[in-house]
Design an enzyme around this catalytic site. Structure first.
Site, PDB file in Angstrom:
ATOM      1  N   SER A 123      -3.917   2.785  -2.205  1.00  0.00           N
ATOM      2  CA  SER A 123      -3.748   3.591  -1.176  1.00  0.00           C
ATOM      3  C   SER A 123      -5.018   3.650  -0.364  1.00  0.00           C
ATOM      4  CB  SER A 123      -3.635   5.053  -1.662  1.00  0.00           C
ATOM      5  OG  SER A 123      -3.621   5.932  -0.795  1.00  0.00           O
ATOM      6  N   TYR A 125      -4.437  12.548  -7.320  1.00  0.00           N
ATOM      7  CA  TYR A 125      -3.643  11.535  -6.946  1.00  0.00           C
ATOM      8  C   TYR A 125      -4.545  10.143  -6.332  1.00  0.00           C
ATOM      9  CZ  TYR A 125      -0.806   8.278  -3.883  1.00  0.00           C
ATOM     10  OH  TYR A 125      -0.535   7.235  -3.404  1.00  0.00           O
TER      11      TYR A 125
HETATM   12  O1  NJP Z   1       7.334   5.851  -2.050  1.00  0.00           O
HETATM   13  P1  NJP Z   1       8.999   5.962  -2.634  1.00  0.00           P
HETATM   14  P2  NJP Z   1       6.748   4.584  -1.330  1.00  0.00           P
HETATM   15  N1  NJP Z   1       8.573   3.845 -13.426  1.00  0.00           N
HETATM   16  O2  NJP Z   1       8.669   7.126  -3.350  1.00  0.00           O
HETATM   17  C1  NJP Z   1       9.246   4.113  -8.322  1.00  0.00           C
HETATM   18  C2  NJP Z   1       2.074   4.233  -2.558  1.00  0.00           C
HETATM   19  N2  NJP Z   1       1.461   4.938  -1.341  1.00  0.00           N
HETATM   20  O3  NJP Z   1       7.476   3.469  -1.179  1.00  0.00           O
HETATM   21  O4  NJP Z   1      11.944   5.107 -10.780  1.00  0.00           O
HETATM   22  C3  NJP Z   1       9.417   3.073 -12.373  1.00  0.00           C
HETATM   23  O5  NJP Z   1       9.797   5.583  -1.742  1.00  0.00           O
HETATM   24  C4  NJP Z   1      10.338   4.929  -7.593  1.00  0.00           C
HETATM   25  O6  NJP Z   1      11.584   4.763  -8.081  1.00  0.00           O
HETATM   26  P3  NJP Z   1      12.360   5.324  -9.276  1.00  0.00           P
HETATM   27  C5  NJP Z   1       2.703   5.018  -3.723  1.00  0.00           C
HETATM   28  O7  NJP Z   1       1.599   5.753  -4.587  1.00  0.00           O
HETATM   29  C6  NJP Z   1       2.685   5.452  -0.373  1.00  0.00           C
HETATM   30  O8  NJP Z   1       5.856   5.353  -0.460  1.00  0.00           O
HETATM   31  O9  NJP Z   1      13.972   5.014  -9.022  1.00  0.00           O
HETATM   32  N3  NJP Z   1       9.550   3.129 -11.245  1.00  0.00           N
HETATM   33  C7  NJP Z   1      10.343   4.094  -6.116  1.00  0.00           C
HETATM   34  O10 NJP Z   1      11.144   3.005  -6.282  1.00  0.00           O
HETATM   35  C8  NJP Z   1       3.191   4.211  -4.602  1.00  0.00           C
HETATM   36  O11 NJP Z   1       2.317   3.502  -5.471  1.00  0.00           O
HETATM   37  C9  NJP Z   1       2.147   6.128   0.502  1.00  0.00           C
HETATM   38  O12 NJP Z   1      12.214   6.721  -9.001  1.00  0.00           O
HETATM   39  C10 NJP Z   1       8.889   4.495 -10.534  1.00  0.00           C
HETATM   40  C11 NJP Z   1       8.707   4.046  -6.169  1.00  0.00           C
HETATM   41  O13 NJP Z   1       8.005   4.221  -7.620  1.00  0.00           O
HETATM   42  C12 NJP Z   1       3.757   3.124  -3.531  1.00  0.00           C
HETATM   43  O14 NJP Z   1       3.019   3.286  -2.406  1.00  0.00           O
HETATM   44  C13 NJP Z   1       0.723   6.236   0.662  1.00  0.00           C
HETATM   45  C14 NJP Z   1       8.277   5.230 -11.591  1.00  0.00           C
HETATM   46  C15 NJP Z   1       8.278   4.969  -4.948  1.00  0.00           C
HETATM   47  O15 NJP Z   1       8.960   4.872  -3.734  1.00  0.00           O
HETATM   48  C16 NJP Z   1       5.178   3.317  -2.971  1.00  0.00           C
HETATM   49  O16 NJP Z   1       5.530   4.369  -2.602  1.00  0.00           O
HETATM   50  C17 NJP Z   1      -0.054   5.657   0.107  1.00  0.00           C
HETATM   51  C18 NJP Z   1       8.129   4.917 -12.961  1.00  0.00           C
HETATM   52  N4  NJP Z   1       7.748   5.834 -13.847  1.00  0.00           N
HETATM   53  C19 NJP Z   1       0.391   4.971  -1.071  1.00  0.00           C
HETATM   54  N5  NJP Z   1       7.909   6.200 -10.876  1.00  0.00           N
HETATM   55  C20 NJP Z   1       3.031   6.817   1.416  1.00  0.00           C
HETATM   56  N6  NJP Z   1       4.660   6.842   1.453  1.00  0.00           N
HETATM   57  O17 NJP Z   1       2.622   7.616   2.427  1.00  0.00           O
HETATM   58  C21 NJP Z   1       8.113   6.036  -9.725  1.00  0.00           C
HETATM   59  O18 NJP Z   1      -1.359   5.561   0.179  1.00  0.00           O
HETATM   60  N7  NJP Z   1       8.647   4.860  -9.580  1.00  0.00           N
END
Ligand code: NJP
Length: 233
Positions: A141, A153
């Site tokens: 990030s 975070y």
């Molecule tokens: O968010 P989102 P992003 N085991 O919520 C999965 C970083 N980031 O695409 O498990 C396996 O749409 C969850 O799937 P589910 C952020 O920190 C973002 O924005 O089905 N999977 C979903 O597919 C992250 O590292 C922003 O709930 C797990 C995914 O993670 C990355 O970008 C800014 C899980 C999250 O998708 C992708 O986030 C920034 C687990 N225990 C960094 N927990 C931003 N959006 O502004 C969650 O600087 N997931």
């Protein structure tokens, strides 16, 4: 069974940046392994973007070692090799370090997903990437490069940035490339409420991921920090 096409594993593939990368990478000819906890979402995405020969969906909780072992096993059963892993699963949860509700369980879930989960993915998949001289990409990030007051975070994402560099040095002689992606604010389900101000789309970030992934083997893009124009921190 080794395959002709390149195989990309994506954690956090059910929505947002992971989903967008899956779509672009499939168009670029990759075979894809979609991993996330929401089995139904990744199965629907798999049938939307390809066929079962080229895209598989594996339910996986990255904070669980056995679940990630199963992800590796299923990947190798389906495709026989791993050329790239996009280590992208992550979330932001819980209060700041001081103030707000006491939320130790939410902190634990965030740390286990964002830090432990990333280390486990790297540990399990690096031996396969060494075999193919592949590519490890990690979603950190902007907050893994700068920080905000009391933001835990941000500390988890500094850990990801640190792991990326540490892994790069560890496998420097193995021909494996390592890229840390550092997005600013992105319009995805990551946010419970849409933040004010400029936002990237998930596709904008996915383009950066594909830029790093599609470089020639001798070019290793180690870090990409991408903000929406006008985001100050
Ligand atoms: O968010 P989102 P992003 N085991 O919520 C999965 C970083 N980031 O695409 O498990 C396996 O749409 C969850 O799937 P589910 C952020 O920190 C973002 O924005 O089905 N999977 C979903 O597919 C992250 O590292 C922003 O709930 C797990 C995914 O993670 C990355 O970008 C800014 C899980 C999250 O998708 C992708 O986030 C920034 C687990 N225990 C960094 N927990 C931003 N959006 O502004 C969650 O600087 N997931």
């Amino acid at each position: 069974m080794a395959t002709e096409k390149k195989v990309l594993v994506i954690t956090g593939a059910s929505t947002g940046i992971g989903e967008a990368v899956a779509k672009l990478a499939y168009k670029d000819g990759y075979q894809i392994v979609l991993a996330a906890r929401s089995q139904q979402k990744i199965e629907a995405l798999a049938s939307e973007i390809g066929n079962s020969k080229n895209v598989i969906a594996v339910g996986c909780d990255v904070s669980d070692w056995a679940s990630q072992q199963n992800l590796l096993k299923r990947t190798l059963e389906a495709f026989g090799q791993v050329d790239a892993v996009f280590v992208n699963a992550g979330l932001s949860k819980g209060s700041p370090i001081l103030g707000g509700e006491d939320s130790p369980e939410e902190w634990k879930e965030m740390i286990l997903t964002n830090v432990y989960g990333v280390a486990v993915t790297a540990r399990l998949f690096l031996p396969e990437l060494i075999k193919t001289k592949g590519h490890l990409l990690l979603t950190s990030s902007v907050l893994g490069r700068v920080t905000r007051p009391g933001n835990l975070y941000s500390a988890t994402k500094w850990a990801v940035t640190g792991m990326g560099e540490s892994i790069r040095q560890l496998i420097n002689d193995d021909g494996v490339r390592v890229t840390v992606i550092e997005p600013g604010r992105v319009d995805t389900p990551f946010w419970k409420e849409k933040p004010q101000g400029p936002l990237l789309s998930a596709n904008d970030v996915a383009q950066s991921v594909m830029f790093a992934l599609n470089q020639p083997k001798n070019v290793s893009i180690n870090e990409i920090l991408v903000r929406p124009t006008g985001q100050i921190i």
